[in-house]
Design an enzyme around this catalytic site. Sequence first.
Site, PDB file in Angstrom:
ATOM      1  N   ASN A 158      29.197  55.879 120.505  1.00  0.00           N
ATOM      2  CA  ASN A 158      30.369  55.645 121.354  1.00  0.00           C
ATOM      3  C   ASN A 158      30.721  54.167 121.510  1.00  0.00           C
ATOM      4  O   ASN A 158      31.863  53.836 121.813  1.00  0.00           O
ATOM      5  CB  ASN A 158      30.174  56.294 122.722  1.00  0.00           C
ATOM      6  CG  ASN A 158      30.392  57.794 122.631  1.00  0.00           C
ATOM      7  OD1 ASN A 158      31.321  58.244 121.976  1.00  0.00           O
ATOM      8  ND2 ASN A 158      29.524  58.567 123.247  1.00  0.00           N
ATOM      9  N   GLU A 173      21.390  61.322 119.225  1.00  0.00           N
ATOM     10  CA  GLU A 173      20.922  59.971 119.538  1.00  0.00           C
ATOM     11  C   GLU A 173      19.793  60.065 120.561  1.00  0.00           C
ATOM     12  O   GLU A 173      19.946  60.758 121.571  1.00  0.00           O
ATOM     13  CB  GLU A 173      22.058  59.144 120.160  1.00  0.00           C
ATOM     14  CG  GLU A 173      22.925  58.414 119.163  1.00  0.00           C
ATOM     15  CD  GLU A 173      23.977  57.545 119.848  1.00  0.00           C
ATOM     16  OE1 GLU A 173      24.046  56.350 119.541  1.00  0.00           O
ATOM     17  OE2 GLU A 173      24.732  58.058 120.693  1.00  0.00           O
ATOM     18  N   SER A 227      26.978  60.051 127.776  1.00  0.00           N
ATOM     19  CA  SER A 227      27.554  59.358 126.623  1.00  0.00           C
ATOM     20  C   SER A 227      27.459  57.849 126.780  1.00  0.00           C
ATOM     21  O   SER A 227      27.716  57.121 125.823  1.00  0.00           O
ATOM     22  CB  SER A 227      29.033  59.711 126.495  1.00  0.00           C
ATOM     23  OG  SER A 227      29.206  61.095 126.396  1.00  0.00           O
ATOM     24  N   HIS A 275      21.260  62.445 123.465  1.00  0.00           N
ATOM     25  CA  HIS A 275      22.720  62.474 123.334  1.00  0.00           C
ATOM     26  C   HIS A 275      23.169  63.307 122.133  1.00  0.00           C
ATOM     27  O   HIS A 275      23.043  62.886 120.985  1.00  0.00           O
ATOM     28  CB  HIS A 275      23.245  61.033 123.220  1.00  0.00           C
ATOM     29  CG  HIS A 275      24.732  60.952 123.210  1.00  0.00           C
ATOM     30  ND1 HIS A 275      25.430  60.080 122.417  1.00  0.00           N
ATOM     31  CD2 HIS A 275      25.669  61.648 123.898  1.00  0.00           C
ATOM     32  CE1 HIS A 275      26.720  60.246 122.607  1.00  0.00           C
ATOM     33  NE2 HIS A 275      26.900  61.186 123.497  1.00  0.00           N
TER      34      HIS A 275
HETATM   35  P1  NAD Z   1      32.588  69.311 130.996  1.00  0.00           P
HETATM   36  O1  NAD Z   1      33.578  68.788 131.976  1.00  0.00           O
HETATM   37  O2  NAD Z   1      33.018  70.270 129.931  1.00  0.00           O
HETATM   38  O3  NAD Z   1      31.342  70.011 131.755  1.00  0.00           O
HETATM   39  C1  NAD Z   1      30.681  69.452 132.848  1.00  0.00           C
HETATM   40  C2  NAD Z   1      30.059  70.591 133.629  1.00  0.00           C
HETATM   41  O4  NAD Z   1      29.183  70.044 134.631  1.00  0.00           O
HETATM   42  C3  NAD Z   1      31.088  71.479 134.380  1.00  0.00           C
HETATM   43  O5  NAD Z   1      30.911  72.818 133.997  1.00  0.00           O
HETATM   44  C4  NAD Z   1      30.729  71.259 135.859  1.00  0.00           C
HETATM   45  O6  NAD Z   1      30.919  72.424 136.651  1.00  0.00           O
HETATM   46  C5  NAD Z   1      29.253  70.902 135.756  1.00  0.00           C
HETATM   47  N1  NAD Z   1      28.732  70.195 136.915  1.00  0.00           N
HETATM   48  C6  NAD Z   1      29.314  69.199 137.647  1.00  0.00           C
HETATM   49  N2  NAD Z   1      28.494  68.827 138.655  1.00  0.00           N
HETATM   50  C7  NAD Z   1      27.376  69.598 138.558  1.00  0.00           C
HETATM   51  C8  NAD Z   1      26.168  69.685 139.318  1.00  0.00           C
HETATM   52  N3  NAD Z   1      25.976  68.913 140.384  1.00  0.00           N
HETATM   53  N4  NAD Z   1      25.237  70.596 138.945  1.00  0.00           N
HETATM   54  C9  NAD Z   1      25.439  71.405 137.861  1.00  0.00           C
HETATM   55  N5  NAD Z   1      26.568  71.365 137.109  1.00  0.00           N
HETATM   56  C10 NAD Z   1      27.520  70.467 137.446  1.00  0.00           C
HETATM   57  O7  NAD Z   1      31.915  68.004 130.340  1.00  0.00           O
HETATM   58  P2  NAD Z   1      31.153  67.873 128.926  1.00  0.00           P
HETATM   59  O8  NAD Z   1      32.120  67.423 127.892  1.00  0.00           O
HETATM   60  O9  NAD Z   1      30.309  69.076 128.701  1.00  0.00           O
HETATM   61  O10 NAD Z   1      30.210  66.616 129.233  1.00  0.00           O
HETATM   62  C11 NAD Z   1      28.954  66.747 129.873  1.00  0.00           C
HETATM   63  C12 NAD Z   1      28.101  65.534 129.548  1.00  0.00           C
HETATM   64  O11 NAD Z   1      27.957  65.438 128.128  1.00  0.00           O
HETATM   65  C13 NAD Z   1      28.698  64.205 130.006  1.00  0.00           C
HETATM   66  O12 NAD Z   1      27.653  63.372 130.434  1.00  0.00           O
HETATM   67  C14 NAD Z   1      29.342  63.663 128.751  1.00  0.00           C
HETATM   68  O13 NAD Z   1      29.441  62.277 128.734  1.00  0.00           O
HETATM   69  C15 NAD Z   1      28.338  64.137 127.713  1.00  0.00           C
HETATM   70  N6  NAD Z   1      28.854  64.235 126.335  1.00  0.00           N
HETATM   71  C16 NAD Z   1      30.113  64.712 126.103  1.00  0.00           C
HETATM   72  C17 NAD Z   1      30.579  64.796 124.788  1.00  0.00           C
HETATM   73  C18 NAD Z   1      31.953  65.330 124.487  1.00  0.00           C
HETATM   74  O14 NAD Z   1      32.409  65.208 123.350  1.00  0.00           O
HETATM   75  N7  NAD Z   1      32.638  65.945 125.428  1.00  0.00           N
HETATM   76  C19 NAD Z   1      29.741  64.425 123.720  1.00  0.00           C
HETATM   77  C20 NAD Z   1      28.434  63.985 123.996  1.00  0.00           C
HETATM   78  C21 NAD Z   1      28.005  63.897 125.317  1.00  0.00           C
END
Ligand code: NAD
Length: 291
Positions: free
Chosen positions: A190, A152, A119, A140
Amino acid sequence: MEIRTVGVVGAGQMGNGIAHVFALAGYDVLLNDISAETLEKAVALIDRNLERQAARGKITAEDHGAAMARIRTTTTLADIGASDLIIESATERETVKQAIFEDLLPHLQPHTILTSNTSSISITRLASRTDRPERFMGFHFMNPVPVMQLVELIRGIATDEPTYKTLLGVVEKLGKTAASSEDFPAFIVNRILMPMINEAVYTLYEGVGNVRSIDESMKLGANHPMGPLELADFIGLDTCLAIMNVLHDGLADTKYRPCPLLTKYVEAGWLGRKTKRGFYDYRGDEPVPTR
Ligand code: NAD
């Protein structure tokens, strides 16, 4: 370049949605996480979400079955390396993402395109630690991925035109719309959204309003479909804080100072919907404001 196989690293909120839309669009998806339990839950959730789309007549029962058949899972990161396109969607922490790309490098095909769903973290910096900065991009997605129309596309300083064009084609095949952003902290959505959420938390912190009045004000007064605090819970308060820190560090401007109350919620482990408590408590039938 034609993309057929897609590896998704991280099966959390975003990773499962990404796997969902790619499988539905006809790509073979290999989903990876460090937690086998998370993978199991992700596949069950994708199944339920596809079921819901089928019940609403948005897809057919055959589409649902075919999409599920295209998703495989693995806890071994190296298995992902053979994919044409890799989308890293693990926890929003630079050290985590860097380690994933480092571990992936020896297993990649020469043509593999690497992307991150980060993000806020610098695409140029993540790319510079790999062997292929020209085939590296920010990809993104918005939450929830099956519902939100925008993707994005963020070009790092070295990203080449064929890589950008390939991802534009992928976005089109997903039936979504791409917006291109330059690689500056938090990109476009963001950069604008998070300071608003952070300001809503300051408004709560300073006692200007409570959780309900702040969310009602923005819903009814600014015509936002969700209040900013409700939205923060939906995104994840840890992710919101991480993005504010990237803005604060990357742009060196005090206007991006994360609200101490946001930090406090994260320190408490009250991360929003995913932990059942944030600005609202989701453990009962109805969300109840926590302040
Ligand atoms: P989340 O906490 O729901 O999921 C993250 C996952 O990554 C977990 O299941 C964890 O076990 C896994 N993980 C951690 N280390 C790992 C590794 N070394 N290898 C494999 N898996 C691993 O988080 P999320 O909300 O899904 O966010 C994930 C990404 O998406 C982030 O970069 C976040 O910034 C981005 N993002 C989030 C949103 C949102 O609204 N939440 C929107 C757009 C982008």
